[in-house]
Structure formats: C-alpha cells, structure tokens
Design a protein around this motif. Sequence first.
Motif, PDB file in Angstrom:
ATOM      1  N   LYS A  53       7.418   7.157 -12.390  1.00  0.00           N
ATOM      2  CA  LYS A  53       6.681   6.913 -11.376  1.00  0.00           C
ATOM      3  C   LYS A  53       7.652   6.791 -10.334  1.00  0.00           C
ATOM      4  O   LYS A  53       8.238   5.931  -9.810  1.00  0.00           O
ATOM      5  N   TYR A  54       7.070   7.441  -9.229  1.00  0.00           N
ATOM      6  CA  TYR A  54       8.085   7.419  -7.569  1.00  0.00           C
ATOM      7  C   TYR A  54       7.042   7.563  -6.704  1.00  0.00           C
ATOM      8  O   TYR A  54       6.016   8.202  -6.846  1.00  0.00           O
ATOM      9  N   GLY A  55       7.452   7.300  -5.470  1.00  0.00           N
ATOM     10  CA  GLY A  55       6.763   7.372  -4.485  1.00  0.00           C
ATOM     11  C   GLY A  55       7.101   6.733  -3.134  1.00  0.00           C
ATOM     12  O   GLY A  55       8.338   6.304  -3.071  1.00  0.00           O
ATOM     13  N   PHE A  56       6.428   6.357  -2.395  1.00  0.00           N
ATOM     14  CA  PHE A  56       6.640   5.323  -0.936  1.00  0.00           C
ATOM     15  C   PHE A  56       5.518   4.451  -0.876  1.00  0.00           C
ATOM     16  O   PHE A  56       4.338   4.355  -1.283  1.00  0.00           O
ATOM     17  N   SER A  57       6.014   3.097  -0.446  1.00  0.00           N
ATOM     18  CA  SER A  57       5.009   1.943  -0.166  1.00  0.00           C
ATOM     19  C   SER A  57       5.370   1.229   1.119  1.00  0.00           C
ATOM     20  O   SER A  57       6.456   1.432   1.659  1.00  0.00           O
ATOM     21  N   PHE A  58       4.345   0.800   1.815  1.00  0.00           N
ATOM     22  CA  PHE A  58       4.640  -0.258   2.858  1.00  0.00           C
ATOM     23  C   PHE A  58       4.373  -1.530   2.219  1.00  0.00           C
ATOM     24  O   PHE A  58       3.299  -1.976   1.347  1.00  0.00           O
ATOM     25  N   GLN A  59       5.313  -2.366   2.416  1.00  0.00           N
ATOM     26  CA  GLN A  59       5.197  -3.868   1.739  1.00  0.00           C
ATOM     27  C   GLN A  59       5.039  -4.905   2.992  1.00  0.00           C
ATOM     28  O   GLN A  59       5.929  -4.754   4.021  1.00  0.00           O
ATOM     29  N   TRP A  60       4.293  -5.590   2.929  1.00  0.00           N
ATOM     30  CA  TRP A  60       4.172  -6.895   4.020  1.00  0.00           C
ATOM     31  C   TRP A  60       4.264  -8.209   3.264  1.00  0.00           C
ATOM     32  O   TRP A  60       3.331  -8.535   2.457  1.00  0.00           O
ATOM     33  N   ASN A  61       5.400  -8.973   3.722  1.00  0.00           N
ATOM     34  CA  ASN A  61       5.827 -10.347   2.838  1.00  0.00           C
ATOM     35  C   ASN A  61       5.616 -11.263   3.798  1.00  0.00           C
ATOM     36  O   ASN A  61       6.131 -11.246   5.007  1.00  0.00           O
ATOM     37  N   LYS A  62       4.766 -12.230   3.555  1.00  0.00           N
ATOM     38  CA  LYS A  62       4.354 -13.331   4.594  1.00  0.00           C
ATOM     39  C   LYS A  62       4.633 -14.806   3.923  1.00  0.00           C
ATOM     40  O   LYS A  62       4.628 -15.047   2.823  1.00  0.00           O
ATOM     41  N   PHE A  63       5.587 -15.233   4.716  1.00  0.00           N
ATOM     42  CA  PHE A  63       5.994 -16.896   4.554  1.00  0.00           C
ATOM     43  C   PHE A  63       5.098 -17.806   5.405  1.00  0.00           C
ATOM     44  O   PHE A  63       5.104 -17.754   6.575  1.00  0.00           O
ATOM     45  N   ASP A  64       4.578 -19.006   4.705  1.00  0.00           N
ATOM     46  CA  ASP A  64       4.047 -19.932   5.315  1.00  0.00           C
ATOM     47  C   ASP A  64       4.861 -21.297   5.325  1.00  0.00           C
ATOM     48  O   ASP A  64       5.147 -21.704   4.297  1.00  0.00           O
TER      49      ASP A  64
ATOM     50  N   LEU B 270       0.975  -1.325  -0.026  1.00  0.00           N
ATOM     51  CA  LEU B 270       0.222   0.036   0.032  1.00  0.00           C
ATOM     52  C   LEU B 270       0.906   1.419  -0.107  1.00  0.00           C
ATOM     53  O   LEU B 270       1.763   1.346   0.921  1.00  0.00           O
ATOM     54  N   GLY B 271       0.598   2.213  -1.049  1.00  0.00           N
ATOM     55  CA  GLY B 271       1.396   3.247  -1.051  1.00  0.00           C
ATOM     56  C   GLY B 271       0.906   4.546  -1.656  1.00  0.00           C
ATOM     57  O   GLY B 271      -0.022   4.311  -2.208  1.00  0.00           O
ATOM     58  N   TYR B 272       1.691   5.576  -1.990  1.00  0.00           N
ATOM     59  CA  TYR B 272       1.229   6.628  -2.837  1.00  0.00           C
ATOM     60  C   TYR B 272       2.297   6.842  -3.865  1.00  0.00           C
ATOM     61  O   TYR B 272       3.572   6.907  -3.394  1.00  0.00           O
ATOM     62  N   ALA B 273       1.947   7.424  -4.927  1.00  0.00           N
ATOM     63  CA  ALA B 273       2.858   7.560  -6.179  1.00  0.00           C
ATOM     64  C   ALA B 273       2.834   8.887  -6.800  1.00  0.00           C
ATOM     65  O   ALA B 273       1.595   9.195  -7.073  1.00  0.00           O
ATOM     66  N   TRP B 274       3.464   9.457  -7.118  1.00  0.00           N
ATOM     67  CA  TRP B 274       3.733  10.510  -8.392  1.00  0.00           C
ATOM     68  C   TRP B 274       4.159  10.021  -9.647  1.00  0.00           C
ATOM     69  O   TRP B 274       4.780   9.219  -9.662  1.00  0.00           O
ATOM     70  N   LYS B 275       3.551  10.632 -10.821  1.00  0.00           N
ATOM     71  CA  LYS B 275       3.771  10.003 -12.146  1.00  0.00           C
ATOM     72  C   LYS B 275       4.259  11.467 -12.834  1.00  0.00           C
ATOM     73  O   LYS B 275       3.265  12.361 -12.930  1.00  0.00           O
ATOM     74  N   THR B 276       5.313  11.843 -13.517  1.00  0.00           N
ATOM     75  CA  THR B 276       5.772  12.847 -14.137  1.00  0.00           C
ATOM     76  C   THR B 276       6.011  12.562 -15.519  1.00  0.00           C
ATOM     77  O   THR B 276       6.992  11.644 -15.958  1.00  0.00           O
ATOM     78  N   ARG B 277       5.476  13.268 -16.384  1.00  0.00           N
ATOM     79  CA  ARG B 277       5.954  13.231 -17.851  1.00  0.00           C
ATOM     80  C   ARG B 277       7.334  13.603 -18.024  1.00  0.00           C
ATOM     81  O   ARG B 277       7.646  14.752 -17.672  1.00  0.00           O
ATOM     82  N   ILE B 278       8.170  12.972 -18.895  1.00  0.00           N
ATOM     83  CA  ILE B 278       9.439  13.360 -18.991  1.00  0.00           C
ATOM     84  C   ILE B 278       9.649  14.745 -20.105  1.00  0.00           C
ATOM     85  O   ILE B 278      10.342  15.557 -19.814  1.00  0.00           O
ATOM     86  N   PHE B 279       9.161  14.236 -21.197  1.00  0.00           N
ATOM     87  CA  PHE B 279       9.253  15.403 -22.328  1.00  0.00           C
ATOM     88  C   PHE B 279       8.127  16.103 -22.499  1.00  0.00           C
ATOM     89  O   PHE B 279       6.973  15.841 -22.143  1.00  0.00           O
TER      90      PHE B 279
END
Length: 368
Positions: free
Chosen positions: A212-223, A194-203
Amino acid sequence: MNTITRLVVYLVISLTFATVHGQNKELDSIRKEKVDHKISLLEEDKAEIEEQEKGILKLKITKINKRLDNKEITAEEAENLKKEAAKVAALNIENRRAIIDQRIDLLKRNGYDAYQYRKYDSGDDGFVFRIGGGEDTNESFIYFGEKSKDKPRKYDRRTTEDIVFAFGLNNALIDGQDIDDSPYKVWGSGFMELGYAWKTRIFDNTNFWRIKYGFSFQWNKFDIKDNNYLVNTDGEISLQEFPSDISKAKFRTTNLVFPVHLEFGPSKKIEKKDYFRYSTYNKLKVGLGGYAGLNIGSMQKLKYKEDGNRIKDKQRGGFEVNEFVYGVSGYVALGDIALYVKYDLNPLFKDQVIDQNNISVGVRFDMD
C-alpha cells in the motif's frame, strides 16, 4: 487511571463506536440513497417522454408539409405519412414508458445488486446507468454517463485505490522523560492525516500480501503546558515561560509525506464468469511500514492579555523544524477502520536542547 490507560480506553471506545454505528449503517444509507436517486431520475425521464415525442412528431410533420409544398408528394400521401408518424409517436410513448417502469421495478426489487440498465437511446452514443460492484468486487458502486466511456470490467483488478483519513492524539517522545512528563498536553494535542493511496497485490494467486503506497498531508499539533511557549534563540529551540499569563499556546507542523506499507491479512476470492476479485471487506488487515517527505509549514499560535487587551499572535516559520521528515507507522484494521500509530524518526527541530520526536496514535479510515 494513568495517561496511557486513558489513551487506550479512549481509542478502543472510538474504534468500537465507529465500527458498530458507522460502517454498516453508512454503507446501507449510501446504497439506498443512490438507488432512490436513480428511481427519481427515471420518474423525471418518464414525465418528459410525451413532450419529447411530440416535439419529434412536430418536426416530422414540418418536413412532410415541406415535401407537399415542393410537390414531391400528393396531399393524400402527406396525410398518410402524418398518420403513420402519429402512430409511431404514440407507440414510442407507450413503449418508452413501459421500459422505464420495468427499470424502476428492477431497481426496487434488486436494489444495489442489479448490475446494468441502459437509458433509452436509438443510437450508440447514448447513456448507460450501471449499479454494481461495491465491497465484494472493489468496483465503483455506480456509473451514469456516456456509454462509450463505461469501460468493461477487467478480468483481474490487481491494483485498487482509496482515500485515507486519520485523526487522533499527538505528542512527543523526549529523551529521559515519560509521556506523562511531556511538556505538551495529552488531550489537547492532536493530529490529522488526509491522503490518497494505492494497493497492489504482490503475488498472482494469493491476496494475502499487498503493498500500500501513496501520499498524505499530515497536521501535527502540540498544546503546550505550564504557561510555556517555543522560543528560537540563535537557532536553538527551547521552551520558556511566557512573560505574562497565557491562555493558549499551540504549535503545529504540516508535512507532505509518501507512506509505504506492507499489508497482509485474509481475503475472500469472488469468482464470476468474466472476472474475479479478492475482497478484504470485514477482514482483519495489518499494515507495517513507514513514510518520508517534507515539512511544508509550521506555526505557533499564542493567546494572552496585554494591558487589558486580548492578543492573538500567529508566528509562522522560524522554528528550525527539520525539513526532511521520515518515520515508521503501522495499523491494525477490521474492514475499513484501523487503529493507527506513526512515529517520526527525525527529531522535531534541527537544533534543540533535548531531542523530541513526534508520535501519533489514532483511528484511520481507508475509504475505497
């Protein structure tokens, strides 16, 4: 059917279902709900008009009577002023109701394509209600608030933002082992982001290339399979057999990462009189890049029986998880839904018997 084939089939089915039954239906439902809500608000405003105008008339009559008591005006002048105030109130009620009826008719006729309607107010500090934007312009769909805070549409909106949500299957690639030989269950292990991102046109003159850049929280689970669990022996992490029968052994890491992707793909240019936009609605998009960040938590959850009692044991920390997290990731999207893959280049643990790296495959939603 081997594990990899089952994984691909599962993801294709998930992506197809989400695309066909989710995107358009949900978008149409949201639009209709917002328009219906505005109509409901306008109906409420209409019902309050007579009471508001009567209140204003009462204040005017009070002021007229005060002027009469102070002998500033004659009784005849006071009566004429009261009649004029009553006439104005009646006309205001009639006109304001007609204005709201017209707004309701416009909303019913045009729906979300109607652009701007202003709420009744005699001054410059009133309220504005605007419907517009959406997928064709990358503008906010609806605005209701103070007129002074409703910013005019920018001629060129080069950067947009959205919420990122992803989920799917999670596992580990281990040196010298096939994914089928992994000590972690394929279908029981998963990830969520779950995160938030910005997207910027280059040209300036094309939207084919974007960052596309931003920040995210990642939850990785192993059973964990085969009655094993993770053990820290003098800083060395290994899987060992649990001393008794264990019903559940799960391990989870939580990371805060900062992804960056080079996104490319076609878009549609929409040109209007006072602005233009590039829209990627229902267009194919490809994103390639990576991420770096920090591990902010780890936990092992065990469930087993001891002397006939059910035990739930949560072990937080102490697993020598790498504090610095970095990896590569990519996605292929149609519209706002993508097939998403991410792979940690850093080993899961600082000191482990066999190197293992986290890998995730799933579905990603970019909700702008």
